[in-house]
Design an enzyme around this catalytic site. Structure first.
Site, PDB file in Angstrom:
ATOM      1  CG  HIS A  74      -2.027  -1.057   0.994  1.00 21.31           C
ATOM      2  ND1 HIS A  74      -3.019  -1.270   1.893  1.00 21.31           N
ATOM      3  CD2 HIS A  74      -2.229  -1.925  -0.012  1.00 21.31           C
ATOM      4  CE1 HIS A  74      -3.813  -2.223   1.438  1.00 21.31           C
ATOM      5  NE2 HIS A  74      -3.349  -2.642   0.286  1.00 21.31           N
ATOM      6  CB  ALA A  75       0.165   4.834   0.404  1.00 20.98           C
TER       7      ALA A  75
END
Lengths: 576, 93
Positions: free
Chosen positions: B16-17
């Site tokens: 994810h980010a």
């Protein structure tokens, strides 16, 4: 005066003249460039990136280091801005297509957006907003829009916009910006998370607010109810001024309660859990003192189709881990009626609330729910997981559901996949027929959870979203109170836990009455948690019982309502 | 010099980010070209590990194994740094 409604994401009340920011960036006008302009266009893009990154770096430094998660969001955002591959692709577009920097950026971002939107993961599709933010940020530098400098304001404002990027949210000058309302976003958007961390009242998802508003008009943002009011009349303004000053003081006090038990003055403890829609909300819930999750609404996993079993298992396991030893009640997808319906919609519903929805859909099409039930069963070995069946209306539905679940357990056993055979299975009691036969149902299940939203709607025959009859939706109607008492008594007589998870119990005055009716367990949205805890600590069970007894005797809801307001106004300010 | 290795994603949320940002930050420290390859039902997806957006668009989840391909004069130390980052679960708590 004009009133709009959105989703409240950060509590508080703000009153100030409106400042309008960040109207949606338009796709840049197409203009071809000549070959001699190629290098200068690329240079212009590089400069825009470095200006935008410098701005981000300033924000990262400005931001309170203790709020680590917000800092990480900003850092990711900055690194996306200066992504070397993004730069390469933009340069390639400028060179080979002879597009301007703006158009090239727009084309490249659109390519990523298409790809992200196709991806299965909810998380990634949410990142699409990050991409739009990056584009907007770079476009506003490229197009030479003046920096709004909302961190250097002269006077207090509320910020109204189409969207605020996480960077813009943190850049808000807290001393001057009293709150904000935007058109996009949901409870779990980055902007909402940051607003809560900064403790600025915020409302998101308000339709078309920027269109209806002039800069400098007075606006009220109510972060409790999600209302945004423009040009309030004097009376409304007065009311809200009062509410704002009470609210500010009151919230400071509430936060002190987070680590204290929810216990009445005469020693009865109340369990307060949280209702969540996404596992990420567990952080917030725990921060506000939740003892567990009393309702995990899983419809939000569902996006046209369900993720596969392994993916769901990971989601549930993750939620269990975040909760450590606290309990997690997973409600099977409650689809149909106002919510989405699974797969190809099986039936056209003339009257969806009375149609084939929720548990009826499960019994009708168990194969659609198979991956979910199996994933929940498998997650049960990792912690205190309970399964909840919604909209039960008779005994037969419980028996058939349990039979289906039992068959799935046998399959897992054959496949050698571990599960907890003693996992609790409970039901939502939200249909009058279930309330009236609660004594029979209680023998078949491990717990009850009262779903007041539907219980009120079904017993009073009122659709609460229908404006013409919404006033008939009365939580204190004597019929509703009697049904609730029946459910509580039947559950307790059978020795099972009875909890409540409808919106009704998020209101402190109702919570007191419900305690008096015998409830010892509540599940509310994380934001409402501290207020409910506070009221349990201010009252004795003796008073609560007295209040409930009085309400049961009244002939109509308005009498109860007035009485409740009178009895609790000295205890809590009315905020919700 | 060119080297390849398979690394498993073992942090809580997958790429994810936050994790993607960390990978790109580490990869950008080296001169070598660093690629991440992910097998999908439609073939192999390949992205530049110095690009946060590229890594994000893999949408790789916990438990997946990625092929890391590196070439350049500092390939060895780049591989070592990335392996270490994967093992540290991208510095997530």
């Amino acid at each position: 005066m004009k009133i709009k409604r959105g989703i409240p994401v950060s509590p508080g009340v703000a009153i100030a003249p409106a400042l309008i920011v960040g109207r949606e960036a338009n796709a840049p006008a197409y203009r071809a460039i000549s070959k001699s302009e190629i290098e200068s266009e690329i240079r212009r893009f590089d400069e825009a990136v470095s200006i935008a990154c410098e701005e981000m770096d300033r924000e990262i430094r400005r931001f309170d280091r203790r709020v680590k998660i917000s800092q990480q969001i900003l850092e990711s955002h900055r690194d996306m801005l200066r992504d070397p591959v993004l730069r390469e692709e933009v340069a390639k577009n400028i060179r080979s297509g002879l597009f301007t920097a703006e158009t090239s950026l727009h084309r490249v971002i659109r390519g990523y957006l298409r790809h992200f939107e196709q991806m299965e993961s909810d998380y990634i599709s949410q990142r699409a907003q990050d991409l739009r933010d990056i584009e907007n940020q770079l476009l506003s530098v490229l197009q030479g829009k003046k920096d709004l400098a909302i961190h250097q304001l002269e006077e207090e404002v509320v910020v109204i916009g189409h969207n605020l990027t996480p960077a813009e949210t943190t850049a808000l000058d807290k001393a001057k910006v009293r709150g904000f309302a935007i058109e996009v976003g949901g409870r779990t958007s980055h902007t909402a998370i940051i607003a809560r961390a900064l403790q600025i009242p915020a409302v998101v998802g308000v339709k078309a607010i920027t269109a209806d508003l002039q800069v400098g008009e007075m606006a009220i943002i109510d972060g409790y109810t999600g209302l945004v009011i423009f040009n309030p009349d004097r009376k409304t303004l007065e009311q809200y001024r009062k509410k704002a000053s009470i609210a500010a003081q009151y919230y400071r006090e509430l936060l002190k309660l987070v680590r204290l038990p929810a216990e009445t003055e005469d020693g009865y403890s109340i369990s307060i859990a949280a209702n969540i829609e996404l596992p990420e909300e567990i952080h917030n819930a725990l921060e506000w003192g939740a003892e567990g999750v009393g309702l995990y609404r899983t419809e939000f996993l569902f996006d046209g189709s369900l993720p596969d079993e392994e993916k769901q298992l990971r989601t549930y396991k993750n939620a269990v881990k975040l909760l450590r030893d606290r309990y997690l009640v997973i409600r099977i997808m409650d689809l149909g009626a106002d919510k989405m319906s699974p797969g190809p919609t099986p039936y056209h519903e003339q009257n969806p609330f009375l149609g084939c929805r929720s548990i009826r859909l499960f019994l009708d099409r168990p194969e659609h729910f198979r991956t979910q039930i199996r994933a929940v069963l498998r997650a049960s070995v990792y912690g205190d997981v309970k399964l909840m069946l919604p909209m039960i209306s008779d005994l037969e539905e419980i028996r058939r559901s349990k039979k289906l679940i039992h068959d799935m357990q046998r399959d897992l056993e054959r496949e050698g996949k571990p599960f907890n055979p003693d996992m609790d299975i409970g039901i939502m009691v939200e249909v009058p027929s279930a309330a009236l036969t609660a004594d029979q149902l209680a023998r078949e299940v491990d717990f009850f959870s009262i779903g007041t939203n539907d219980l009120i709607q079904y017993s009073l025959a009122v659709d609460r979203v229908n404006e013409r009859v919404a006033h008939l939706y009365q939580p204190c109607h004597p019929a509703v109170l009697r049904l609730i008492r029946m459910i509580i008594d039947a559950g307790h007589a059978a020795g099972i836990q009875v909890s409540i998870c409808g919106e009704m119990c998020s209101e402190p005055a109702y919570a007191v009455m419900l305690m008096g009716l015998g409830l010892r367990s509540f599940s509310v949205s994380p934001i409402a948690l501290p207020a409910i805890k506070k009221i349990t600590r201010l009252i004795t069970m003796k008073e609560a019982t007295e209040i409930a007894t009085a309400c049961l005797r009244f002939n109509n809801a308005s009498e109860s309502q007035a009485y409740l307001a009178r009895r609790t106004q000295t205890l809590m300010p009315k905020l919700w | 010099m060119e080297i390849e290795r398979s690394l498993e994603i073992s942090n809580k949320y997958g790429l994810h980010a936050r994790a993607s940002t960390r990978i790109a930050q580490v990869a950008q420290k080296f001169r070598s070209k660093v690629l991440l390859l992910r097998g999908t039902k439609n073939g192999v997806q390949e992205v530049d590990a110095k690009s946060v957006l590229g890594i994000l668009s893999l949408g790789a989840e916990k438990g997946e194994v990625l092929r890391v391909k590196i070439w350049g004069d500092d390939a060895d130390s780049a591989m070592e740094a990335l392996t270490d980052l994967f093992l540290r679960k991208f510095d997530e708590e």
